[in-house]
Design an enzyme around this catalytic site. Structure first.
Site: not given
Ligand code: ADP
Length: 397
Positions: A10, A98, A186, A215-217, A246, A289-290, A335, A383
């Site tokens: 990827n 990907r 996705h 996720g981040n996306g 975004r 998000m965390r 999620g 994925e």
């Molecule tokens: P990408 O789209 O880059 O693959 P990920 O699926 O890894 O991203 O998701 C990243 C996001 O998930 C970030 O915003 C991160 O803060 C959030 N995240 C990871 N663990 C937690 C958690 N325990 N509580 C809330 N958000 C979380």
């Protein structure tokens, strides 16, 4: 496929994520992960980190000496590193990539041969930030290993089942005919979830399911009997719900305003919309998000709430397309690991019939809803596994 190793890649502009799978030892299509890693900071401060499938760190090393400033230039070194770390009886047999965009041409993965590469390059204007990077990796691998079969797996392909009612923008038909339509992304994640449901929850798999890939996306998809019927991302990966950086759906008038008032051109808008909006833009603190959940700043909390309500609205909107909803699946970073956000989202949807089991939700269990609720599950996405399976299937066909 005969016994060997499979590389799943990827590739971005300054980073490459990879997973090595073992193939061909048991059933034809069986694949199992061996190790995975990422090369980050390419062009600035390249670093390679890799772990076994059990999570044991294999390496975390600076690659400054190997960095030639771009993904294609560093890839031959990565290939060399991978091959020296492969067991002797598992030679590298193929690579699966990907690739963000398959356009209207590709509704399934494809072996990169003949005019496929050119057709994929022609789609670059539809995904200018990602498609060229994905293709550069394919080209670099082809240059250093011309004999290695390469398979392109698309983020858009799974959504090609959607009807015009879901894919059409209310714009003049001539633009629609030229490809300005909703594609959705996705797709490999949603396909994995659809397979997972079919294997593990066959009754629900036949029903009306909304999958929230957060996720981040972030995007959401409506599955009817495992088939994608609508999704929140559209022509580009900017549409739908707010994301790390975004904005999600925007009033198009804002863009006209920004161009007129701030003299912004396409490049300025691209930078703003892909990198400065979303959670980061609203909070002015972070895209993570965390971090926002832990920050009491009102703008951090506004970003968290805005994300949650927009996701809830999207779920309700997708339930309209489905004519109801039999289950909700959370996946990807937020999620899978974010009980606070899941709770906020489901509270907004209580009137439809969603209620979370607080303890199960806090513990990130698989089933997180109460008995009387429409079922809500957490299913970790994969994925890379989807790409590995596709690659084996394409090469075995
Ligand atoms: P990408 O789209 O880059 O693959 P990920 O699926 O890894 O991203 O998701 C990243 C996001 O998930 C970030 O915003 C991160 O803060 C959030 N995240 C990871 N663990 C937690 C958690 N325990 N509580 C809330 N958000 C979380």
């Amino acid at each position: 496929m005969t016994k060997g190793a499979l590389l799943v890649l990827n590739s971005g502009s300054s980073s490459v994520k990879f997973t090595i799978f073992q193939v061909g030892s048991k059933a034809q299509d069986q694949v199992s992960p061996l190790f995975a890693g990422q090369l980050t900071g390419i062009g600035t401060d390249a670093n390679l980190k890799a772990k076994t499938s059990e999570g044991k760190l294999i390496t975390n090393e600076s690659w400054a000496d190997k960095d030639r400033g771009s993904v294609p230039a560093i890839l031959p070194h990565l290939l060399e590193w991978i091959e020296t770390n492969l067991p002797a009886d598992l030679p590298l047999k193929a690579a699966g990539h990907r690739v963000v965009h398959g356009g209207e041409t590709y509704d399934k993965p494809v072996l990169v041969q003949g005019d496929v590469f050119k057709k994929l390059a022609d789609l670059s204007p539809l995904a200018p930030l990602h498609q060229p990077q994905n293709l550069a990796a394919i080209e670099a691998l082809a240059n250093s290993r011309p004999e290695l079969p390469q398979v392109a797996c698309f983020d858009t392909a799974f959504h090609q089942t959607q009807p015009p009612l879901s894919t059409t923008y209310a714009i003049p038909k001539r633009y629609t005919d030229e490809g300005v339509r909703r594609y959705g992304f996705h797709g490999l994640s949603y396909e994995y979830i659809a397979h997972n449901l079919r294997e593990n929850k066959p009754d629900l798999a036949k029903g009306r399911v909304v999958v929230a890939h957060l996720g981040n996306g972030a995007s959401l998809t409506a599955l009817d009997n495992g088939v994608s019927v609508e999704t929140s991302m559209g022509f580009s990966a900017l549409d739908g719900v707010p994301m790390g950086t975004r904005p999600g759906s925007l009033d198009a008038g804002i863009l006209i305003h920004l161009m007129r008032t701030y003299d912004m051109d396409a490049d300025d808008l691209e930078k703003l919309l892909y990198h400065q909006c979303g959670l980061l833009g609203v909070s002015n603190i972070s895209n993570d998000m965390r971090e926002l959940e832990e920050n009491s700043d009102p703008n951090a909390q506004l970003a968290v709430d805005l994300f949650s309500i927009k996701v809830a609205k999207q779920i309700a909107s997708l339930a309209i397309t489905l004519g109801g909803i039999d289950g909700l699946i959370f996946t990807a970073g937020i999620g899978e690991h974010g009980p606070i956000i899941r709770k906020k989202i489901c509270d907004y949807l209580a009137w439809i019939g969603f209620e979370l089991d607080v303890a199960a939700n806090d513990a990130n269990e698989e089933l997180i809803s109460t008995e009387s609720s429409i079922p809500v599950y957490i299913i970790p996405t994969d994925e890379e596994l989807m790409i590995a399976r596709h690659t084996v299937n394409v090469l075995s066909a």
